[in-house]
Design a protein around this motif. Structure first.
Motif, mmCIF file in Angstrom:
data_model
loop_
_atom_site.group_PDB
_atom_site.id
_atom_site.type_symbol
_atom_site.label_atom_id
_atom_site.label_comp_id
_atom_site.label_asym_id
_atom_site.label_seq_id
_atom_site.Cartn_x
_atom_site.Cartn_y
_atom_site.Cartn_z
ATOM 1 N N GLY A 137 -38.911 18.241 69.019
ATOM 2 C CA GLY A 137 -40.362 18.602 68.345
ATOM 3 C C GLY A 137 -40.417 18.951 66.793
ATOM 4 N N VAL A 138 -39.385 19.786 66.523
ATOM 5 C CA VAL A 138 -39.066 19.953 65.094
ATOM 6 C C VAL A 138 -39.210 18.635 64.339
ATOM 7 C CG1 VAL A 138 -37.792 21.148 63.367
ATOM 8 C CG2 VAL A 138 -38.044 22.241 65.653
ATOM 9 N N THR A 139 -38.369 17.636 64.826
ATOM 10 C CA THR A 139 -38.177 16.314 64.133
ATOM 11 C C THR A 139 -39.280 15.700 64.150
ATOM 12 O OG1 THR A 139 -35.737 16.231 64.931
ATOM 13 C CG2 THR A 139 -36.804 14.127 64.323
ATOM 14 N N LEU A 140 -40.153 15.644 65.054
ATOM 15 C CA LEU A 140 -41.575 14.931 65.271
ATOM 16 C C LEU A 140 -42.345 15.632 64.164
ATOM 17 C CD1 LEU A 140 -43.215 13.041 66.700
ATOM 18 C CD2 LEU A 140 -43.651 14.857 68.460
ATOM 19 N N ILE A 141 -42.587 16.925 63.938
ATOM 20 C CA ILE A 141 -43.137 17.671 63.028
ATOM 21 C C ILE A 141 -42.922 17.002 61.616
ATOM 22 C CG2 ILE A 141 -43.752 19.703 61.726
ATOM 23 C CD1 ILE A 141 -43.257 21.226 64.476
ATOM 24 N N ALA A 142 -41.593 16.857 61.417
ATOM 25 C CA ALA A 142 -41.187 16.429 60.156
ATOM 26 C C ALA A 142 -41.419 14.912 59.720
ATOM 27 C CB ALA A 142 -39.719 16.474 59.979
ATOM 28 N N ILE A 143 -41.550 14.194 60.883
ATOM 29 C CA ILE A 143 -42.067 12.671 60.865
ATOM 30 C C ILE A 143 -43.511 12.570 60.796
ATOM 31 C CG2 ILE A 143 -42.024 10.600 61.987
ATOM 32 C CD1 ILE A 143 -39.467 11.162 63.280
ATOM 33 N N PRO B 261 -29.379 8.988 59.985
ATOM 34 C CA PRO B 261 -30.523 8.568 60.599
ATOM 35 C C PRO B 261 -31.318 9.518 61.321
ATOM 36 C CG PRO B 261 -28.626 7.466 61.720
ATOM 37 C CD PRO B 261 -28.144 7.911 60.641
ATOM 38 N N SER B 262 -30.420 10.502 61.671
ATOM 39 C CA SER B 262 -31.181 11.530 62.397
ATOM 40 C C SER B 262 -32.073 12.733 61.610
ATOM 41 C CB SER B 262 -30.146 12.412 63.437
ATOM 42 O OG SER B 262 -29.116 12.957 62.469
ATOM 43 N N LEU B 263 -31.733 12.709 60.262
ATOM 44 C CA LEU B 263 -32.450 13.480 59.272
ATOM 45 C C LEU B 263 -33.892 13.063 59.076
ATOM 46 C CD1 LEU B 263 -31.067 16.070 58.110
ATOM 47 C CD2 LEU B 263 -31.025 14.842 56.013
ATOM 48 N N PRO B 264 -34.678 13.974 58.857
ATOM 49 C CA PRO B 264 -36.361 13.771 58.771
ATOM 50 C C PRO B 264 -36.295 13.375 57.223
ATOM 51 C CG PRO B 264 -36.061 15.922 59.040
ATOM 52 C CD PRO B 264 -34.737 15.292 59.382
ATOM 53 N N TRP B 265 -35.979 12.311 56.790
ATOM 54 C CA TRP B 265 -36.089 11.993 55.292
ATOM 55 C C TRP B 265 -37.370 12.025 54.906
ATOM 56 C CZ3 TRP B 265 -31.772 12.386 52.720
ATOM 57 C CH2 TRP B 265 -30.685 12.418 53.418
ATOM 58 N N ALA C 294 -40.331 5.787 69.420
ATOM 59 C CA ALA C 294 -38.788 5.328 69.566
ATOM 60 C C ALA C 294 -38.047 6.386 68.864
ATOM 61 C CB ALA C 294 -38.819 3.942 68.658
ATOM 62 N N ALA C 295 -38.602 7.078 67.907
ATOM 63 C CA ALA C 295 -37.715 8.076 67.208
ATOM 64 C C ALA C 295 -37.537 9.359 68.285
ATOM 65 C CB ALA C 295 -38.596 8.624 66.025
ATOM 66 N N MET C 296 -38.411 9.540 69.187
ATOM 67 C CA MET C 296 -38.347 10.625 70.021
ATOM 68 C C MET C 296 -37.409 10.164 71.147
ATOM 69 S SD MET C 296 -39.808 13.382 69.294
ATOM 70 C CE MET C 296 -39.122 12.825 67.614
ATOM 71 N N ASP C 297 -37.294 8.887 71.427
ATOM 72 C CA ASP C 297 -36.448 8.480 72.371
ATOM 73 C C ASP C 297 -35.046 8.435 71.944
ATOM 74 O OD1 ASP C 297 -36.105 6.968 74.966
ATOM 75 O OD2 ASP C 297 -34.921 5.383 73.585
ATOM 76 N N GLN C 298 -34.727 8.100 70.547
ATOM 77 C CA GLN C 298 -33.579 8.080 69.919
ATOM 78 C C GLN C 298 -32.987 9.709 69.790
ATOM 79 O OE1 GLN C 298 -34.110 6.158 66.284
ATOM 80 N NE2 GLN C 298 -34.249 4.067 67.401
ATOM 81 N N ALA C 299 -33.958 10.519 69.461
ATOM 82 C CA ALA C 299 -33.658 11.906 69.505
ATOM 83 C C ALA C 299 -33.219 12.368 71.177
ATOM 84 C CB ALA C 299 -34.833 12.723 69.118
ATOM 85 N N GLY C 300 -33.367 11.727 72.166
ATOM 86 C CA GLY C 300 -33.009 12.126 73.552
ATOM 87 C C GLY C 300 -34.273 12.731 74.216
#
Length: 557
Positions: free
Chosen positions: A20-26, A194-198, A308-314
């Motif tokens: 969820g934190v990754t999704l916020i950053a994206i 690739p896992s970092l929210p660039w 796709a990003a969420m799927d890759q994040a598990g």
């Protein structure tokens, strides 16, 4: 909690929260960029991440699909409303809200009447071409933003290209430097970590750089003040003529979003082995769009890239979307001052990199390898979308889909099992075209229902088969009915003409492998009559009609 968020457990709670934190950053930087593409304030993109997202999570059957505006929907909003109101005006915003409301009603109607199958009319080549056309239009706008050149976002593609070309003499070197650095960070960063929210990294670094160097004084555009506070419930107030003017574009948005959304939802459900329900997802899209229109946002669809990003994040649940909604509310309450200094070239670089995959280079190359016809269908959709407009593009897409469907339906596979002088030859089940039957017997099989598009084609194919075998030697015609599951008035009329021709040629008509469920309708239309021989298998038909007398068990009326 499991009922609201299927798949969530104590074991995966931490992973889902981190996703969820990754999704916020994206999502936050992308939605700010998509709002600008649509000609709307940044808050319109952020509001889409709150109430519409919560409504989507509650109603959807998909555990992973992320619902949000995307580049193609933003471009379609800009293209459709740009000719009706000035971008950035209150009337423009009101029309965007009304457009989302209409989309919500259309989605809900599709769900109620179980019309999810209509999304299948947009074939993959057509979707590739249409979305690539929208992406190309978006890319031109973002390149202009990256170069510091102002162009009219409401213009057509050719006008934008012309404005960009004539504005190259006014390129801002600071904007180019920021854009180049942003693109380098995004591309290299994704390759190394690739896992970092660039995208978030680019926004933070670029904002600090502009603030410290005072690049804004040198002409670098920044996002500007973003009003603080959560979304407020509202309702678009327009005249009925304005509502009607928005219907065509809303239909286009609904068609694209439903086709792409249902495809992505189903594919991830199959991939991760959980059930999805198309009509429930359509209802969820409808409710999300109504929520968007009532809370200051614009049309919502499926975000393929974020899913796709969420799927890759598990992630395997909708919890990240709820985390995104909460994080966005906190940002709107306490962090909008941090957004004001974001440089536009950095936003342009983030959105430009995000839409590059939508240009479909890989997909077009694959279409060229597999089917040149479908490749050119995709190219035609792309060309119409960029040269004429998004609405024309979706109309052409539907017309091409119908033409392609009619072309295939009008030329079904018709297998002719020809007669031969060798009476010892036998027919095997499901024999390929050209296999040999007994003396004087032809078996014909059509792999499609009999209707207006192929009735004449089928009748002509049968006549040609009888004439090629020598009508004087053919005594019996057997029609394999396994794939003829339906018939209409026109198809029945063509068949009547064929039956009359066979009577004149003294060729007896028989049927084999008639489906039990289809037989009443076939009899109602006069395809099969009470005195017509009907056989269980092709083998039984040939055995019964050949010179050798059949056994009673081989024939079934």
């Amino acid at each position: 909690m499991n009922r609201l968020l299927p798949g969530l457990s104590r074991r995966n709670l931490g992973r889902e929260l981190l996703a969820g934190v990754t999704l916020i950053a994206i999502a936050i930087p992308l939605n700010i960029g998509y709002a600008q593409i649509a000609g709307l304030p940044a808050t319109a993109g952020l509001y889409a991440l709150v109430l519409p997202t919560i409504v989507w999570v509650v109603l959807t059957s998909s555990r992973q699909l992320v619902a949000s505006p995307d580049a193609s929907s933003a471009a379609l909003v800009a293209a459709s409303i740009g000719g009706l109101a000035a971008a950035g005006s209150q009337g423009y915003l009101t029309m965007a809200l009304a457009q989302a409301v209409i989309c919500g009603v259309l989605f809900a109607a599709m769900a109620v009447f179980k019309l999810g199958f209509l999304a299948n009319f947009l074939s993959r080549p057509i979707l590739i071409g249409f979305i690539a056309g929208l992406a190309l239009d978006v890319l031109v706008s973002q390149v202009a933003k990256m170069l510091g050149v102002h162009i009219d976002s409401g213009s057509g593609f050719t006008e934008k290209v012309a404005e960009l070309a004539t504005g190259l003499g006014r390129v801002n070197p600071w904007s180019v430097l920021i854009s180049a650095a942003a693109v380098a960070i995004l591309l290299l960063g994704r390759r190394l970590l690739p896992s970092l929210p660039w995208a978030l990294v680019v926004l933070v670094v670029a904002t600090l750089a502009v603030s410290l160097t005072h690049a804004g004084d040198a002409g670098v555009a920044v996002l500007g003040e973003v009003p603080a506070g959560p979304p407020v419930l509202t309702w678009p107030v327009l005249g009925w003529q304005q509502w009607l003017a928005l219907v065509p574009s809303a239909i286009a948005l609904t068609a694209v979003a439903s086709a792409e959304g249902l495809l992505v939802s189903r594919s991830y459900g199959e991939k991760r082995r959980y059930p999805t329900r198309a009509n429930r997802d359509l209802l969820a899209f409808g409710a999300a769009n109504l929520a968007a229109g009532a809370s200051g946002s614009f049309a919502v669809g499926a975000s393929t890239s974020r899913t796709a990003a969420m799927d890759q994040a598990g992630s395997r649940t909708q919890l990240p979307s709820l985390v995104l909604a909460v994080g966005t509310v906190l940002l709107l309450l306490f962090g909008t001052a941090l957004l004001a200094g974001i440089p536009s070239p950095a936003i342009g670089a983030i959105v430009g990199i995000a839409v590059l995959p939508l240009l479909g280079f890989r997909e077009f190359r694959e279409l060229w390898r597999l089917s040149r016809t479908e490749f050119w269908i995709g190219i035609a959709c792309l060309a119409v979308t960029v040269l004429v407009g998004a609405i024309a593009g979706i109309v052409v897409a539907f017309v091409l889909a119908l033409i392609n469907l009619a072309r295939r339906a009008a030329a079904p596979s018709i297998d002719v099992l020809a007669e031969d002088d060798d009476p010892a030859a036998s027919l095997v089940e499901d024999a390929p075209a050209g296999a040999v039957t007994a003396d004087g017997v032809i078996v014909v099989r059509m792999a499609a229902p009999l209707f207006f598009a192929n009735g004449t084609v089928f009748a002509q194919a049968v006549r040609s088969a009888v004439e090629a075998a020598g009508s004087a030697h053919v005594r019996h015609l057997v029609i394999d009915m396994e794939a003829i599951t339906d018939v209409d008035v026109t198809g029945a009329q063509s068949f009547d003409g064929l039956r009359s021709w066979l009577d004149d040629a003294r060729v007896a008509l028989a049927f084999s492998r008639v489906r039990a469920g289809a037989r009443p309708r076939l009899a109602h239309f006069g395809i099969i009559r009470d005195d017509d021989p009907v056989y269980v298998t092709n083998r039984a038909a040939v055995a019964a009609l050949s010179p050798t007398e059949p056994s009673a068990a081989e024939r079934s009326r």
